[in-house]
Motif scaffolding. Structure first.
Motif, mmCIF file in Angstrom:
data_model
loop_
_atom_site.group_PDB
_atom_site.id
_atom_site.type_symbol
_atom_site.label_atom_id
_atom_site.label_comp_id
_atom_site.label_asym_id
_atom_site.label_seq_id
_atom_site.Cartn_x
_atom_site.Cartn_y
_atom_site.Cartn_z
ATOM 1 N N PRO A 60 -9.332 12.149 59.486
ATOM 2 C CA PRO A 60 -9.237 12.703 60.841
ATOM 3 C C PRO A 60 -8.214 12.024 61.743
ATOM 4 O O PRO A 60 -7.489 12.702 62.479
ATOM 5 N N VAL A 61 -8.139 10.704 61.724
ATOM 6 C CA VAL A 61 -7.195 10.027 62.612
ATOM 7 C C VAL A 61 -5.762 10.394 62.245
ATOM 8 O O VAL A 61 -4.913 10.626 63.121
ATOM 9 N N MET A 62 -5.490 10.461 60.947
ATOM 10 C CA MET A 62 -4.148 10.843 60.521
ATOM 11 C C MET A 62 -3.848 12.300 60.893
ATOM 12 O O MET A 62 -2.722 12.630 61.285
ATOM 13 N N GLU A 63 -4.829 13.155 60.770
ATOM 14 C CA GLU A 63 -4.640 14.550 61.165
ATOM 15 C C GLU A 63 -4.312 14.644 62.645
ATOM 16 O O GLU A 63 -3.401 15.376 63.058
ATOM 17 N N ALA A 64 -5.043 13.891 63.467
ATOM 18 C CA ALA A 64 -4.803 13.924 64.909
ATOM 19 C C ALA A 64 -3.411 13.398 65.249
ATOM 20 O O ALA A 64 -2.739 13.929 66.150
ATOM 21 N N ARG A 65 -2.959 12.384 64.552
ATOM 22 C CA ARG A 65 -1.616 11.864 64.825
ATOM 23 C C ARG A 65 -0.538 12.919 64.572
ATOM 24 O O ARG A 65 0.503 12.924 65.241
ATOM 25 N N ARG A 66 -0.791 13.803 63.620
ATOM 26 C CA ARG A 66 0.192 14.844 63.339
ATOM 27 C C ARG A 66 0.330 15.833 64.495
ATOM 28 O O ARG A 66 1.341 16.535 64.605
ATOM 29 N N TRP A 67 -0.686 15.893 65.366
ATOM 30 C CA TRP A 67 -0.577 16.764 66.532
ATOM 31 C C TRP A 67 0.510 16.284 67.494
ATOM 32 O O TRP A 67 0.957 17.035 68.360
ATOM 33 N N LEU A 68 0.931 15.038 67.347
ATOM 34 C CA LEU A 68 1.952 14.481 68.230
ATOM 35 C C LEU A 68 3.365 14.843 67.808
ATOM 36 O O LEU A 68 4.314 14.620 68.570
ATOM 37 N N GLU A 69 3.510 15.373 66.597
ATOM 38 C CA GLU A 69 4.846 15.685 66.094
ATOM 39 C C GLU A 69 5.522 16.730 66.981
ATOM 40 O O GLU A 69 4.973 17.797 67.242
ATOM 41 N N GLY A 70 6.699 16.385 67.468
ATOM 42 C CA GLY A 70 7.450 17.293 68.323
ATOM 43 C C GLY A 70 7.034 17.278 69.775
ATOM 44 O O GLY A 70 7.656 17.953 70.609
ATOM 45 N N ALA A 71 5.986 16.521 70.108
ATOM 46 C CA ALA A 71 5.514 16.472 71.499
ATOM 47 C C ALA A 71 6.360 15.496 72.314
ATOM 48 O O ALA A 71 6.778 14.448 71.813
ATOM 49 N N ASN A 72 6.608 15.841 73.555
ATOM 50 C CA ASN A 72 7.325 14.969 74.480
ATOM 51 C C ASN A 72 6.453 14.717 75.697
ATOM 52 O O ASN A 72 5.838 15.657 76.239
ATOM 53 N N PHE A 73 6.405 13.474 76.122
ATOM 54 C CA PHE A 73 5.546 13.111 77.239
ATOM 55 C C PHE A 73 6.410 12.556 78.375
ATOM 56 O O PHE A 73 7.136 11.574 78.184
#
Length: 391
Positions: free
Chosen positions: A13-26
């Motif tokens: 799960p933690v690795m899956e959640a980190r993939r949600w950050l791909e391409g995100a800009n903050f």
């Protein structure tokens, strides 16, 4: 397609959640708030790092194999400190060192179960426990908890079959944060003992328990090591997550079976990590007490900020150690909501679906916040972002 052991379970799960950050800009005015993982992000204190460096440079044994069940000096020190923590006496041969607490759980399950056996897990569960049971061919039998996230003894008793081999508890709980009352833990111990089961008690977060004195009296029970399997981690207390040092306390006969697993998987725990754990236990008691005080202050900050969320329909289900566990107010499943929060609010957290069976609708309404790496200002910012949400 051939079915494999790893295909029997879900992605980490933690690795899956980190993939949600791909391409995100903050943007600079809304940097990412990462409350997805319960792990210290800071390194160990400088004195411990210096001791590690000296050990690595000057001691040849830092780079060699050691005993499979861990180094005798660390096993002895842990036995002493368990005795002090729980006001009992524990022998060094009742303690083993493992490469992290997850390995302690995996080794124990391998030593007490066969394929097709069953282990009772309260839900929401710690997902790595569920993953290992899946891969071991052991059925995880979910024990639903109530609004207080505490497991019910009668409900557990009703789940016991001739295939049940253990009940696994985590206290203070991951993901719920709740601290199991001593009488409840004792009742589960008696249930396990009466039915010839093992009671696994994972106390990875025991150093951040808000209560004073022993959190339970299981070690004081006659023949405790025939029923209790106590799991512990050095990762959180001493910030040794990358060194992978955990422990098991139970009967020497069970540890002889555990040894087979450990020898096959890792041969022995790492020497540098074991040295660091021992040095920490001998030298950092006051520092750990300060870390505990800081976590308890962050927990207090969440309580202070709570009305800002409850006014918006959020409901706190559990709070303690590293975690706050919430029921969210939106008409969106939590797994979808968690992804939206990355883009809409700059927040990375884990949805309740990652801690629940797929057919349990409660997971769709729940979310875990691992708050240990946020200071008071960070907690306030997190709550302000959550309060501003509108879907």
């Amino acid at each position: 397609m051939t079915r494999t052991r790893t295909a029997a379970t879900f992605a980490p799960p933690v690795m899956e959640a980190r993939r949600w950050l791909e391409g995100a800009n903050f943007p600079d005015d809304q940097p990412l708030i990462n409350v997805s993982q319960a792990a210290p992000v800071d390194p160990p204190p400088l004195a411990l790092r210096q001791a590690i460096a000296e050990f690595a440079v000057t001691e040849d044994r830092a780079h060699l194999y050691g005993p499979v069940l861990g180094n005798p000096d660390l096993r002895t020190e842990l036995a002493v400190q368990i005795g002090q923590h729980y006001d009992v006496q524990v022998a060094p041969d009742q303690v083993a060192i493992t490469s992290g607490c997850n390995q302690a759980f995996a080794a124990t399950i391998s030593a007490i179960t066969d394929e097709g056996d069953e282990v009772i897990l309260p839900t929401p569960w710690y997902f790595n426990h569920k993953m290992w049971l899946d891969m071991a061919g052991v059925q995880a039998v979910d024990l639903k908890t109530g609004d207080d996230l505490l497991p019910n003894l009668d409900a557990a008793r009703a789940l016991i079959t001739d295939k049940t081999r253990a009940i696994a508890l985590v206290t203070p709980n991951n993901p719920g944060g709740v601290e199991y009352p001593a009488d409840l833990v004792r009742a589960f111990y008696e249930l396990a003992r009466e039915n010839g089961l093992r009671l696994l008690v994972d106390e990875t977060y025991r150093d951040f328990d808000s209560r004073s004195g022993p959190p339970h009296d299981l070690f004081a029970q006659p023949g405790w090591d025939k029923t209790l399997v106590h799991l512990y981690s050095f990762s959180k207390a001493y910030r040794l997550t990358g060194h992978r040092v955990g422990a098991i306390a139970t009967g020497a006969d069970l540890l002889s079976e555990v040894e087979k697993f450990l020898d096959t998987v890792a041969i022995c725990p790492g020497q540098i990590g074991q040295f660091a754990a021992l040095w920490g236990m001998r030298n950092l008691s006051q520092w750990v007490a300060g870390e505990r005080d800081e976590i308890l202050d962050r927990r207090a900050a969440i309580k202070e900020q709570l009305p800002n969320l409850t006014d918006k329909g959020w409901r706190l289900l559990g709070l303690g150690a590293y975690f706050a566990y919430f029921e969210h107010p939106f008409d969106i499943p939590s797994d979808e909501l968690a992804r939206l929060l990355v883009a809409e609010a700059g927040i990375l957290l884990l949805p309740g679906t990652m801690f629940m069976p797929p057919d349990d609708p409660a997971g769709k309404r729940q979310m875990r916040i691992a708050f240990a790496n946020l200071d008071r200002a960070g907690i306030q910012q997190l709550f302000e972002r959550l309060q501003a949400l509108s879907f």
